[in-house]
Structure formats: C-alpha cells, structure tokens
Design a protein around this motif. Structure first.
Motif, PDB file in Angstrom:
ATOM      1  N   SER A  76       7.564  -5.516   7.847  1.00 38.10           N
ATOM      2  CA  SER A  76       6.957  -4.359   7.195  1.00 38.10           C
ATOM      3  C   SER A  76       6.146  -4.826   6.008  1.00 38.10           C
ATOM      4  O   SER A  76       6.411  -5.880   5.456  1.00 38.10           O
ATOM      5  CB  SER A  76       8.044  -3.363   6.761  1.00 38.10           C
TER       6      SER A  76
ATOM      7  N   ASP B  86       3.942  -3.377   2.368  1.00 34.71           N
ATOM      8  CA  ASP B  86       3.744  -2.220   1.478  1.00 34.71           C
ATOM      9  C   ASP B  86       2.336  -1.688   1.607  1.00 34.71           C
ATOM     10  O   ASP B  86       1.595  -2.159   2.492  1.00 34.71           O
ATOM     11  CB  ASP B  86       4.075  -2.649   0.005  1.00 34.71           C
ATOM     12  N   LEU B  87       2.001  -0.816   0.696  1.00 36.30           N
ATOM     13  CA  LEU B  87       0.701  -0.180   0.819  1.00 36.30           C
ATOM     14  C   LEU B  87      -0.443  -1.129   0.538  1.00 36.30           C
ATOM     15  O   LEU B  87      -1.597  -0.853   0.889  1.00 36.30           O
ATOM     16  CB  LEU B  87       0.609   1.027  -0.110  1.00 36.30           C
TER      17      LEU B  87
ATOM     18  N   LEU C 291       6.945  -7.085   3.109  1.00 36.12           N
ATOM     19  CA  LEU C 291       8.160  -6.600   2.459  1.00 36.12           C
ATOM     20  C   LEU C 291       9.369  -7.234   3.105  1.00 36.12           C
ATOM     21  O   LEU C 291      10.161  -7.895   2.487  1.00 36.12           O
ATOM     22  CB  LEU C 291       8.271  -5.075   2.604  1.00 36.12           C
TER      23      LEU C 291
ATOM     24  N   VAL D 152       8.538   6.094   5.174  1.00 32.31           N
ATOM     25  CA  VAL D 152       8.491   7.264   4.274  1.00 32.31           C
ATOM     26  C   VAL D 152       9.847   7.398   3.612  1.00 32.31           C
ATOM     27  O   VAL D 152      10.861   7.447   4.300  1.00 32.31           O
ATOM     28  CB  VAL D 152       8.164   8.552   5.068  1.00 32.31           C
ATOM     29  N   GLU D 153       9.737   7.412   2.297  1.00 33.05           N
ATOM     30  CA  GLU D 153      10.984   7.690   1.547  1.00 33.05           C
ATOM     31  C   GLU D 153      10.719   8.865   0.679  1.00 33.05           C
ATOM     32  O   GLU D 153       9.751   8.869  -0.093  1.00 33.05           O
ATOM     33  CB  GLU D 153      11.352   6.450   0.713  1.00 33.05           C
ATOM     34  N   ASP D 154      11.565   9.763   0.804  1.00 29.39           N
ATOM     35  CA  ASP D 154      11.439  10.998  -0.004  1.00 29.39           C
ATOM     36  C   ASP D 154      10.072  11.610   0.146  1.00 29.39           C
ATOM     37  O   ASP D 154       9.423  12.012  -0.844  1.00 29.39           O
ATOM     38  CB  ASP D 154      11.740  10.737  -1.496  1.00 29.39           C
TER      39      ASP D 154
ATOM     40  N   GLU E  66       7.391  10.266   0.569  1.00 27.01           N
ATOM     41  CA  GLU E  66       6.281   9.406   0.166  1.00 27.01           C
ATOM     42  C   GLU E  66       6.147   8.239   1.099  1.00 27.01           C
ATOM     43  O   GLU E  66       7.156   7.666   1.526  1.00 27.01           O
ATOM     44  CB  GLU E  66       6.528   8.852  -1.266  1.00 27.01           C
ATOM     45  N   THR E  67       4.930   7.961   1.414  1.00 28.61           N
ATOM     46  CA  THR E  67       4.717   6.778   2.235  1.00 28.61           C
ATOM     47  C   THR E  67       4.806   5.566   1.363  1.00 28.61           C
ATOM     48  O   THR E  67       4.108   5.451   0.354  1.00 28.61           O
ATOM     49  CB  THR E  67       3.329   6.821   2.902  1.00 28.61           C
ATOM     50  N   LYS E  68       5.681   4.737   1.822  1.00 28.10           N
ATOM     51  CA  LYS E  68       5.894   3.569   0.972  1.00 28.10           C
ATOM     52  C   LYS E  68       5.316   2.321   1.614  1.00 28.10           C
ATOM     53  O   LYS E  68       5.000   1.356   0.911  1.00 28.10           O
ATOM     54  CB  LYS E  68       7.402   3.369   0.708  1.00 28.10           C
ATOM     55  N   GLY E  69       5.330   2.343   2.900  1.00 21.85           N
ATOM     56  CA  GLY E  69       4.852   1.109   3.545  1.00 21.85           C
ATOM     57  C   GLY E  69       4.640   1.348   5.050  1.00 21.85           C
ATOM     58  O   GLY E  69       4.705   2.466   5.542  1.00 21.85           O
TER      59      GLY E  69
END
Lengths: 125, 1295
Positions: free
Chosen positions: B31, B33-34, B39, B108-110, B112-115
C-alpha cells in the motif's frame, strides 16, 4: 242411174275416188266401203252394177271378195283396182275380174273402164 | 478484560492473522499513501522488486525509487486512477514476464482516504491460457465464419428439442437471408418448414444417441424459399450440458446437379452403373440395362442381385478387377465379358472408379460401360485373318528382296533368308554391275547367268522377269526356286529399285515328280480314281474314271465333281469331309451319274491327301462301280477268300491234364489261342473257369467230367474269353488216356480257334442268301461250262430248278446264241477278266429271252482261271419296247408324209436346221439343197410374211411353242403356197431353249377353199339382199301407188271443183252489176239455174279435205321413196356409226305392206340411244327379216279372222350394248325346232315362201360381223321376241 260399189281398205283412197267422181255425181250412184264383208253386205241389200275393189286388204282380200261376188252376185261387173302388178295376183284375179286396173289410175281411164263395164253389164242382161 | 480490550485483542488477532495471510501469499501486496510512498508491503512484493529491479523496498520509498522510469510511468497513472475512480482492477505486466492482475483499493479510515492498497495476483498462466483461448477462439471464429457451410451451435433443451442458437456463422445468415440479429432470435424449429417440424424431435434424439448424424432436410429462408440442405450434426458437451453443433450445406445446386446427372445417367448412351462392393446393383441407367438385355432399369435392378454371378461371366475376373480398381482407384478401358439376360455373352469396356465412404473403405464402384462385342469380333476376325495371312505367306514360302539402285543396298525378308539358308545377320550383297559377283555363290552357275541377265534387263528396260532358279545354300544343298522381279521407276522414268520374290518350290518339284509317277500308276488302276480339292474341283481323273463315267480326262479336269457326276451321298458331303479330315478316310456307297445320264452306284473310298506342310490338300476318291451284280460278284470273291483264310488259320492248341495230380500242360498254340501269358497254365480245371463263357464252361466241365469218369471222348463248340475280353469261338475236343491198369490217367484236349471260320460260314450263308435273292440270274460255271451255282433269279428267268441246272452244261441247257463266237468270248475273258454283251437264251418252256450278260473270270490263288461267273439280266421286254418304238417312229413318219407335212429339228444354240425330206419337198427343195440354217429358211418365206414367221419363232422361244401361218415361194415352180406351222421348244440342262421341233403343213388348198367360201358367202349375202329387195319391190310399189292414186284423184277433183266454183263465181260478179242494173232480169234466172249445178255446200266441205289429203299423199310418197333409198343403199361395207332407230324406222316403212294387214306395229325407240357401229345395210336386212318373220308368225294365227296381231319393236341402251327387241304375238316357236332356227336353209315355210336364209344370215351378220348376240324368247301360243344386241364401243352420243 248406175250403181257402183268401191272397195278399198285405205280410206284416203276411197275419199280420193269419191271426189274424183264428183262430176259424175248425177250419173252414178257410188258407195265406198273399206272391207269385203261390208261390200258383201251392201251387195246383198241392194243391186249394184259394178264393183271396183282393191286386192291387198286385211281380213278378206280382193280375190276372196270377188270369189264370193261371183258366187253370190254373178251379175255384178267386177273390176280390180290394185296397187300391185304382182304376177301371182294377176294370175289369180284374171278369171275373177272383168278388168284389171293398176294404181295410180287416172280418172279418165277409170271412168272409161267403169263405163265400159256398165255397158258390159247392160249387154249381159 | 474489557470489551475494548477484547476488541482490541480481536483486532490485534485479526490484524495478526491478516498479516500472516498477507505474508504467506506469493502475490505481492502493498500500500502507498497519498503521495504514493510505500506504507506497507509483503515479502512477495519485496522479493519481486528485488528480483526485477534490484531494489530493496522500504517503507516510505517513492515509486520512482522503486521502479525504473519506464515502469514508474506505468504505475503512477494507476494510482491516479485509484484516487479518482476508486477501486478497480487491471492487468500489469512485470518485467520478468509475469502478468499481475492488480486490484487497487482505497484505504479509508474514518471516511478519509488515507492511501491506496494494491493486491497483485499473478495471472501469468491464466493470462497465457486466456491468450491461448483467445487465439483459439479467433481461429475458431475465423474458421467458423470462413467455412462454406452454415454452422449452428445450439443448446439442447430439457425437452430434448434444439434450443436457442448459441452461435452461428455468417454463412448461416447468408443462406437463410436473415440478419444476425434476426437469426439470434430464432431456433431450428423456425427455419424448418411446417411439415418437417414434427420430425425434429426424433432427429435430435438420434443425434444425441449416436453423437453424430447426417441427414437431408429442407430449410425455410426468410423469403419463404425452401432450401434443400444436408445437415451434419454432432452433440458436444458445452459447459456441462449437451449442445448441438450442426453444419448445414445448401444442396440446391447439388440437387439440381443430381437431377441433371440423373437425366444424363438415364439418357446416356453409354451404360452407367453403380454397384456395391458386394456385387449388389445399386443404380443403373437404361442404356446399361438394355445392353444386358433387360427391358428396363427396374427389371435389371430387381433381377440382378449379384452382379458377380449374374453379370460377370467370370466372377474371378471381377475380383481381379476390383483389386485393380482398389489399387489404382480408377480404371479405364478394362475389357471384360458380361452375361446378358438371355445368357448371350458380350464384350464390354469399363471405365470406373471406387467411391469410398467416410470410413475410408470402398463403398461402391461407379462405372461407364461400353459394348465392344462387335469391335472384339472384328478384332478377332482381323487377328485371325492376319494370322491366316501370315500363315499363308509362311506356307507359300515366298521371300522378298528389294535392291535400291542408288545406294546399291539390298534388303531381304525373313523368309528370304530362310530360303537361301543364311542367318538374318547376313548382309545381302549389292547388285551393282561393277561389284564382284558375290551373289554367284548363291546360285548354280547356270541359274546365276540367267538371273543376272534378267536383272540387267529389268534395270535397263524395266522389263519384269519370272524364272525358275537353282539356289545353293551354304551347306551345299540345292533348292529349286521360282523367282520374279519388277522394276520401280521414279517420276523421270529411271529405275530406282528392283523388287524381287523368291519362292522355294523344291518340295513342289519333287511332289510333282512323284505325282507323275503316281499318275502313271493310278492311270493303270481299274477303279475310277479322282483327286479333287475340298470344294470338289477335279485335279486328277484316271482312265478308270473315264471308263466308269464316260468323261474324258480333258473334259473332267477343272470341273467341279459335284456338277459333273451329280453325286448322291448317304450322308451329307460336309459330314463326309469332316470324317475325312478327322480320321483321314471314309468309305461308303455313292450314286453318280454318268455322262449319258445313267445312274451308277459306286463303292467309294475317300482319303485325304495332305501336302508337304501337312495342310489339307486334296481328296482322293477311289470308286468302284457296284451295281448289284458287281456287288454280288465281289461278295462272292470275298467270302471265297475268307473261306480260304479261315482254313489257313486252322491252328490247333493242345492241353494235357494229369488226372492224379490235377495239373495241366499247355502247348504254345494253346497260349496263343487263349491269349494267356506263357508260363504256368491254370492248374486246376476250376482255375480255367475264367477262360470260358459261363455257358461254355458248364458244357465243357460236364464233358470233361464224363471223360474223367467214363473215359468218354468229347467234341464240342465252346466260346472262350481272352484276357483282353475278346470272345473267340473255338472247337474243343478231348479224350481220355488210360494207364497200364486201365485207369484214366490223362485227359488230352485240343482247342481250335474257329472264329474266322464261323464268321466266314456265316458270311457265306449271308452271301448265298444274297445271291439267291438277287433278281439277276447268277450262274457260276467251271471253265468247261459245267454249272456249279444257279441262283433263284436263274430259276425264275430260265425255268430250270437249281437241282436240274447244277451239273449241266450251261450253254446246252440254255441253248445260248452268242453275238460273237464263244471262243472269242473266252479269249476276251482271259485277256481282260470280263466280258459283256447281249445274248439270247431259251427258257425251259422254249421261249426266247434276250439278256444283258456280264461274265467275270475267277482266278485261283496262283492266278490261274478257275471259274466263270455269269450274271444275266433279262432285257427281252426292253428289246421289245425298242422294237415297238422303232415301228412307231416309222408309222409317224408315214403319217407325216401322208399329211403333206414335213418336220424339222432346229438346234437353237448352233443354228442348225435339220429338215425331213417331206419338209424340203414342201418348200420345193431336195434336202441337200436346203441351206440348213434359220437364215436359209427365212428367205424361202414370202417377204410380206417374213415378219410373221420370225415373230412366231420368237414367240416359241418365249412361251415354249408357236402356231402360225405364212406363205412361201415354192422353189421348184415358184408358186406361192400357204403353210401352217407348229413348233415346240425343248430346253437344255441349263434351262435355256436348246431345240425347236416342229411341223409344217401345206394348207394352200384349204386357204383357197376358204377364200372361195368367203366369196360365195358374200355373194350369198348379196343375193339375200337382192332377194329381199325383190320381195319388197311389189309391196313397195303398192305402197307408193296407193297414195299416188288419191293424190291424182284429189287433184282431179280440185280442178273440177275449181271449174265449178269459177262458174259459180262468174254470175256472182255479174250479180253485182245486175243489182245495179235492173234491166238484167234474165240474169236471175241464169243464176238460179246455176245453183243446182253447183253443190256449193259439198264443195265447201270437201275442198279443204281434198287439199289436205293431197298434201298428205305427197308426203307419204316422199317418205316411202326415202325409206326405200335408205334401205337399199348398200352403204359402207365397213362398220360405221349408224342411227339404228332411224334405220329401224326406214325398215318399218319399207316393209309396211308386209305387216299392215296382219298386225299393228308399235315402236318404243330410245331417243338417247347412241350411234351404233355397224354395217348399215346388213343391219337393216336383219331387222327386215325379223319383221317379216314376225308378220308371218302372226298371219298364221290371225288368218281367217279379222283380228290383227301386234308387232312391237323397241330399242334401248344396256351398258355397253344397244339392244333391239322385235316382239310378235304369233304362235311362238315350237320347242322342238328352237335349236335349229338359226341353221342355214332351215325353214318351216312352204316351198316358194322363203329360203330359210333369213335367220341364218341374221345370226351370221350379228354375231360374226358385229360381235353381237341374237337370241329369242318364245312361248308357244303367246308369241316370240327376238333380241339383238350390238356392242356400242362408245362411238358417240346421238346429237
């Protein structure tokens, strides 16, 4: 009047004769018959002075007729007026007929012959 | 623990698990990150990066740090896409060739796209498979679409029916006319016509069952067209369920082609067939069926179940043929023999091919067949004739050579080499003049000189040559040859080649020499010897043949024996020839005709004489005339010699039987007689049983036993059987031998073979019977004339019984008188062994008989004369007949002479006229003076009559006879004589006229008499006419005179009448004056006086009648005169067209005086009657006669009475005839005289009345002159009708 009987089987001949004798109608009493039997009949009924007959006739020929006339009426003067000169007929008729005339006979000759025959008859009687 | 802790704990577990999982997989997972910094990643990812890019992956690394730029540019967009689109998958090729399928997800966490997480999946193999599949699919699709057939793939529904189309190719759309979209919606059911739909289920079932099936069907196109199709369907497993793949072929064209093919097939002239491998006929066309003699294809197919045996003549040949066909696959021009329906055999030529099935095995053969029987026969014939030709050439042994002048080379044929004895390698020498004469050694010197000269001449002048040469072979032998040569010229006339032939005639020459030797011998033979070729052409004719048949050799050679001798064979000549050719000879009796036409019976032996090559050459015919007496003569000879032979064969065999030891010893002769092998004889008697026939054995055994028992000798005839089965008749005898004690110790026997003797005896008695029964008298005497044998025929002829005759001296007994002295006859006998002549004998009763006698001298063994055989045939009757004939002939001659007839005999072919003396006399010639040809006769005939005479002869040649009359000028006095000639034609053996025989009679007197008669007849006719005219004259005169009489009388009358009338008229004219003048009073008196003199009325009536009758009389006379003129006018003597109605009217008028007294005459004359050709005068005469007769008949009846009879005259046309009927009502003609009334001079009238000529003349005129008929119908007491008919000959219609 002299009485003359004509016999011929041909009627026209009889007519002709009759006419021819017209001038003598006052002198001659004429009868015309066409066959022998009638002629004999007339002869038996009255007197005739002369008979003039043809020879060749049917039934009774002139010869036979004359033979009878000789037998029955000998005083009748007999003349033959024939169309033929057949010697046989001539021969037969010679003893029977006073005169033999041949057709055609002119009236002069005929009259002369008949008159002569009449005289003959007169003389004979 | 708290829930959180629990949760955390589980979360931790989960994470750990996840971690474990992620770590364990081989697929890379990572994975970023943005900012696309690593990661997390797993080992697999690390390993890949390491392996591919040699970079150690670490957290936080950027992609450009991980991957080379090229790859980086690949990856980044993917990250971008993830961020943009969210999750997706894509394929990603790695550097090491692997292909990953990467799944991009957003972390997606909460909210929000995290990665971005990436799961890679190694799909390399899968890809490959997919690729492969794709490729395959492409290929498949390509194939699918490019195949010319339509292909459908469809499901099979649960109900067993074909379901949806899964797939189909472009062709499917094309042939059905649907678009892809349209077709997708359809099923098989929809493209089948309604009537086929019910069958789909069962077809589908079949396909399913068999996995594969083919059938023909019909599909419906979109536009409704019905398309014939061939479907091949297969069941496949598609994803676990059954599916159908069908390939459909539009067979419209094929169908049409089939139809066309069928037409061709059926209508073809060549035979075509299809036969299964087992021989079963599958299809044929009419031509083939007919070729084999079947009426129709149907008949062929139903009859022929096995062509191997029913069509092929040789079934094995068919096997061979099939083998060849299989090997080659096809065949052209294979020749075989086929059997027709009727069993006849024909030759055929086959061109065929094998057709194999899907299984690769041959299923059937298709063939074209041509009947080549005729060709074969021609070939065979040709082959035969070629062979014959070659054979002929070989037999003829002709060699040929050609010399080419320019090149001086010579070529020889094979036969040439053979003749000159050289091998074919030998090079023939040239012939150029300058060359050394190598050829000289081919010939003997003399021959060489001759051939060289001939060849020089041929070369120089082109003259051909032919000569006999002696050729010398290398081995020194000389061959006789016959050489010929001819020159060949070119256009300018120069000789460019010489062709020569050489024929070896050596054998021929030898044969010729032998033949002339034999010739001489054959000539000497007594028998008739002829040699003919197989057709019968006579090549040899000996003196004996001349004697027997009467033809000299010159006359016979070259003629055909069948024509010359007219043989009558006991079996057909062809069969005889066959026998002769197969066994070499034939013997039998043949009847021949001699030159004089007599029949002779000959005993004939035919042998085949072959020439040197063994080819059939000639037939030798040796014949001996064998009339009965000869046969008897010979038979006697034969039996006599047989008798002698039998006596010679009197060998006797002996045997000795030892009684005690029962052994037998045989002599050599015994072995010979019995035919047993010399060695030990059969020991016991019983062993010898096989020697005898059962009957004989019984007899012999009995006799032998008796001999043994009682010592009695025996003698008997026994039949023995030789080992070869032949039975011999023997005479056996036996006697007992006693020993010193008187006991029988031996039996000695003899055996004599008397078979021939017996046969001879039998023969002899046969012959004796024959001799006895022969009709001829057969007498055998010794040399002194003492009778030894006297047959039945002699008894019958001479009256002496055999008992009396035998022993007497023949010529005393028969009082023979000889034509030449007996001594001379004996001389002839000694010299020639036979004599024949006519002798006179006297029978027992003293009657003389003349016999044709043949004497034959019999000789003994050494040739010394022993007996005389005399065979006599009584010819007394024949002699008498001959005498009678002679007498008859003489009488005939006399008769001819008396009748002033002469006869002639003309040989037509040689134009020789033979006249009898009488005939010559008729012509006023002596026989010697007559020229003897038809021309010399012709000029004796009067020139005017020559045509008639010639025509008569021609007539005879045509029809066989003639009759004619002509005039000749008699030569001695020049007088013209009439001859009546009659002739008849006789024909020769060739059917052509050969002789003309006839008679001429002098008929001059008769002709004169005829002429005189004719003249007197016409005179008579004239006299008749005159007589009748004379008869009529009197009547006519009468007829005319009568009317003239009254013409004259009437005329006279008219003259008289006219005179009278004038007299009458005169005063009347004065009357007028008188009336005007009263002074003339006296006139009235005069008038009055005139009247009585004139019978006016009479005149008025009669004058017209007189005139009329006068005119009538004139006309009548004119008519009569005219009638008379017409009647008596002689008219033409020839026939001319006459108006007979008018003639009849004239005749009626002319004869009026005859009939008018006795009969009424009426006429019924046909106005349409045409003119009749006749002699007018004579016709009138006839009618007159008939009228006169009628008149007489009627006058007999009506005489004495005044009746008249009636005569009716009528004319009418009846077809080609004019008919005149004259009927009277007389007494009729009495029956008794009816037959005679037309007889001249017959009359019933008294003397002087008619001469009886009338009807006779009428008959003569009508019948003879006019070819008409005259007859009468009469009824006594009623009347008679004469009917005259004259032919019309269509002269012309009456105008």
């Amino acid at each position: 009047m002299k009485r003359i009987l004509f016999v011929d089987d041909e009627p026209k001949v009889l007519d002709g004769l009759r006419r021819m004798l017209y001038p003598l109608r006052n002198e001659w009493y004429t009868e015309f018959v066409s066959n022998g039997r009638e002629a004999l009949q007339l002869l038996s009924e009255s007197d005739y002075d002369v008979i003039v007959t043809d020879v060749r006739m049917p039934d009774m020929s002139g010869i036979e007729l004359l033979e009878e006339v000789v037998k029955q009426f000998p005083r009748v003067v007999r003349l033959v007026l024939s169309g033929t000169m057949d010697p046989a007929i001539l021969a037969h008729s010679a003893p029977l007929a006073h005169r033999y005339l041949v057709k055609p006979c002119d009236p002069v000759k005929l009259r002369a012959a008949v008159e002569e025959a009449v005289r003959l008859g007169e003389n004979a009687s | 623990m708290s829930t959180n802790e629990l949760r955390q704990g589980s979360e931790l577990d989960a994470k750990a698990n996840l971690r474990a999982l992620i770590e364990s997989t081989d697929d890379p997972i990572w994975s970023v990150d943005l900012n696309y910094r690593l990661l997390v990643f797993n080992n697999a990812f690390q390993a890949d990066i390491q392996r591919n890019y040699g970079v150690r992956a670490a957290v936080g690394m950027r992609t450009e740090e991980l991957l080379p730029p090229a790859r980086d540019t690949l990856l980044r967009p993917l990250y971008d896409r993830a961020l943009r689109e969210g999750a997706f998958r894509t394929e990603y090729p790695l550097l090491d060739g692997r292909i990953l399928e990467m799944a991009f997800n957003l972390i997606v966490e909460d909210g929000e796209t995290k990665g971005i997480s990436v799961f890679g999946k190694d799909i390399t193999e899968q890809q490959a498979a997919e690729d492969a599949l794709c490729e395959t699919e492409n290929k498949y699709r390509h194939l699918f679409n490019s195949v010319s057939d339509a292909v459908f793939v469809m499901k099979i529904d649960d109900d067993g029916m074909p379901g949806e189309f899964i797939d189909f190719n472009d062709r499917a759309c094309q042939y059905l006319g649907y678009s892809r979209q349209e077709l997708e919606r359809l099923r098989i059911v929809d493209i089948n016509p309604p009537e086929r739909r019910p069958g789909i289920r069962s077809i589908t079932r079949t396909v399913i069952d068999r996995r594969y099936w083919t059938w023909e069907g019909i599909h419906l196109a979109k536009d409704g067209r019905r398309i014939p199709v061939e479907v091949h369907a297969r069941v496949v497993d598609l994803d676990g369920s059954p599916a159908l793949i069908s390939s459909v072929r539009d067979i419209t064209e094929r169908r049409e082609a089939e139809v066309r093919y069928r037409d061709i097939f059926d209508g073809a002239i060549e035979g075509m067939y299809r036969t299964g491998m087992d021989g079963k006929a599958l299809a044929t066309n009419s031509a083939f069926a007919n070729m084999l003699g079947y009426d129709s294809v149907q008949e062929y197919l139903s009859t022929v179940t096995d062509t191997r045996h029913q069509v092929w003549l040789d079934p094995d040949q068919r096997t061979e043929y099939l083998r060849l066909l299989e090997t080659q696959g096809h065949m052209r021009g294979y020749e075989a023999r086929f059997k027709r329906k009727d069993g006849a055999v024909i030759w055929v030529s086959i061109s065929a091919r094998t057709v194999r099935g899907a299984d690769g095995q041959p299923h059937y053969t298709d063939g074209f067949v041509e009947d080549i029987t005729e060709r074969k026969m021609a070939q065979t014939a040709l082959g035969e004739s070629e062979a014959n030709l070659r054979e002929a050439q070989r037999l003829a042994r002709i060699g040929s050579a050609t010399w080419d002048v320019a090149s001086d080379t010579t070529t020889y044929s094979e036969e040439m080499y053979r003749i000159i004895g050289r091998s074919p390698e030998f090079i023939p020498p040239g012939h150029a003049p300058g060359r050394p004469p190598e050829r000289a050694k081919f010939y003997t010197p003399e021959s060489f000189a001759r051939i060289s000269a001939a060849m020089q001449r041929a070369l120089a002048t082109g003259e051909p040559y032919e000569l006999d040469l002696d050729v010398v072979r290398p081995d020194g032998t000389v061959r006789r040859t016959h050489a010929s040569g001819a020159a060949v010229r070119d256009d300018s006339g120069r000789v460019v080649k010489l062709h020569g032939t050489l024929q070896d005639i050596t054998e021929w020459k030898e044969v010729q020499a032998r033949i002339s030797e034999k010739d001489a011998l054959l000539q000497l033979a007594h028998d008739a010897i002829l040699a003919t070729d197989l057709e019968g052409k006579i090549a040899f004719w000996n003196h004996g043949a001349t004697e027997l048949y009467g033809w000299a050799a010159e006359e016979a050679l070259g003629r055909n024996v069948n024509e010359l001798l007219q043989p009558v064979f006991p079996i057909p000549r062809a069969e005889i020839l066959m026998l002769v050719e197969s066994s070499g000879q034939w013997e039998g009796e043949v009847t021949h005709r001699t030159r004089t036409g007599d029949a002779v019976v000959v005993a004939s032996r035919w042998t085949l004489y072959r020439d040197a090559e063994g080819g059939a050459g000639k037939i030798l015919e040796i014949s001996r005339g064998i009339t009965d007496r000869k046969r008897a003569d010979e038979a006697l000879q034969q039996s006599l010699s047989q008798l002698r032979r039998a006596q010679q064969l009197a060998h006797i065999g002996t045997s000795t039987l030892d009684v005690r030891s029962d052994t037998t010893i045989w002599s050599e002769e015994m072995y010979r007689i019995t035919g047993w092998e010399p060695g030990a004889p059969p020991r016991t008697f019983a062993d010898r049983r096989s020697l005898y026939t059962p009957a004989s054995y019984a007899l012999l055994e009995n006799a032998a036993r008796q001999a043994v028992a009682a010592g009695e000798p025996y003698e008997l005839d026994v039949d023995i059987i030789r080992p070869d089965g032949v039975v011999r008749q023997t005479h056996a005898s036996g006697a007992a031998i006693r020993d010193a004690d008187g006991n029988i110790s031996k039996i000695v026997g003899t055996l004599q073979d008397v078979t021939e003797w017996k046969a001879a005896e039998a023969r002899l008695s046969e012959q004796a019977a024959l001799l006895q029964h022969a009709h001829d008298a057969i007498i055998v005497t010794d040399l002194n004339g003492v009778i030894l044998f006297w047959n039945r025929g002699a008894e019958d002829l001479y009256g002496w019984a055999a008992k009396k005759a035998v022993g007497a001296k023949v010529h005393d007994l028969l009082r023979t008188s000889f034509p030449i002295p007996l001594a001379q006859i004996h001389e002839v006998l000694q010299d020639q062994d036979q004599w024949e002549g006519e002798i006179t004998h006297q029978t027992q009763s003293g009657t003389a008989v003349v016999v044709a006698s043949r004497w034959s001298l019999q000789r003994g063994e050494k040739g010394e004369p022993t007996k005389i055989l005399e065979i006599n045939r009584d010819i007394t009757a024949r002699k008498a007949a001959e005498e009678e004939l002679k007498l008859y002939r003489q009488q005939l001659e006399l008769a001819l002479k008396a009748g002033h007839s002469g006869s002639f005999d003309r040989d037509i072919k040689n134009d020789v006229d033979v006249w009898s003396p009488e005939l010559a006399a008729l012509y006023g010639l002596a026989v010697s003076e007559f020229g003897g040809t038809s021309a010399s006769w012709d000029c004796l005939v009067l020139p005017e009559d020559r045509e008639i005479a010639r025509a008569a002869v021609q007539e005879a040649l045509r029809t066989g006879e003639y009759r004619a009359e002509w005039r000749i000028r008699r030569q001695n006095d020049g007088e013209v004589r009439w001859l009546a000639a009659q002739g008849k034609v006789f024909y020769g053996g060739d059917g052509q006229p050969s002789r003309l025989l006839g008679v001429n009679v002098d008929i001059t007197e008769r002709k004169r008499a005829e002429e005189a008669l004719r003249q007197s007849q016409s005179q008579l006719l004239m006299a008749q006419k005159l007589e009748s005219i004379g008869q009529l004259a009197a009547g006519i005169a009468h007829e005319i005179n009568t009317p003239i009489q009254y013409i004259g009388d009437n005329a006279t009358f008219l003259a008289e009448a006219f005179r009278d009338l004038l007299r009458f008229l005169e005063p009347h004219t004065e009357l007028a004056d008188a009336l005007r003048n009263p002074a003339r009073a006296d006139f009235v008196t005069a008038l009055e006086q005139s009247v009585p003199n004139v019978d006016v009325n009479y005149l008025r009536a009669e004058i017209p009648k007189a005139t009329e009758q006068l005119l009538e009389g004139v006309a009548r006379v004119a008519r009569i005169v005219r009638a008379m003129k017409e009647f008596s006018h002689p008219g033409p003597v020839e026939k001319a067209p006459v108006d007979i109605n008018r003639a009849i009217e004239s005749t009626i008028l002319v004869s009026k005086s005859e009939w008018k007294y006795v009969a009424e005459l009426t006429t019924d004359l046909d106005p349409e009657l045409p003119l009749v050709p006749c002699v007018g005068g004579e016709f009138n005469q006839v009618i007159l006669n008939l009228i006169v007769n009628a008149t007489h008949a009627i006058s007999d009846v009506v005489r004495g009475s005044n009746q008249k009879g009636s005569i009716r005259i009528g004319t009418r046309r009846d077809g080609g005839w004019a008919e005149v009927r004259v009927s009277d009502t007389g007494a009729g003609i009495p029956e008794g005289i009816r037959a005679r009334i037309f007889t001249p001079f017959f009359t019933t009238k008294e003397v002087g009345k008619g001469t009886g000529q009338g009807l006779a003349m009428a008959h003569s005129v009508i019948v003879k002159k006019h070819q008409g008929t005259i007859r009468f119908e009469s009824e006594t007491g009623v009347g008679t009708t004469f009917v005259v008919r004259l032919p019309l000959q269509c002269v012309g219609e009456k105008p």
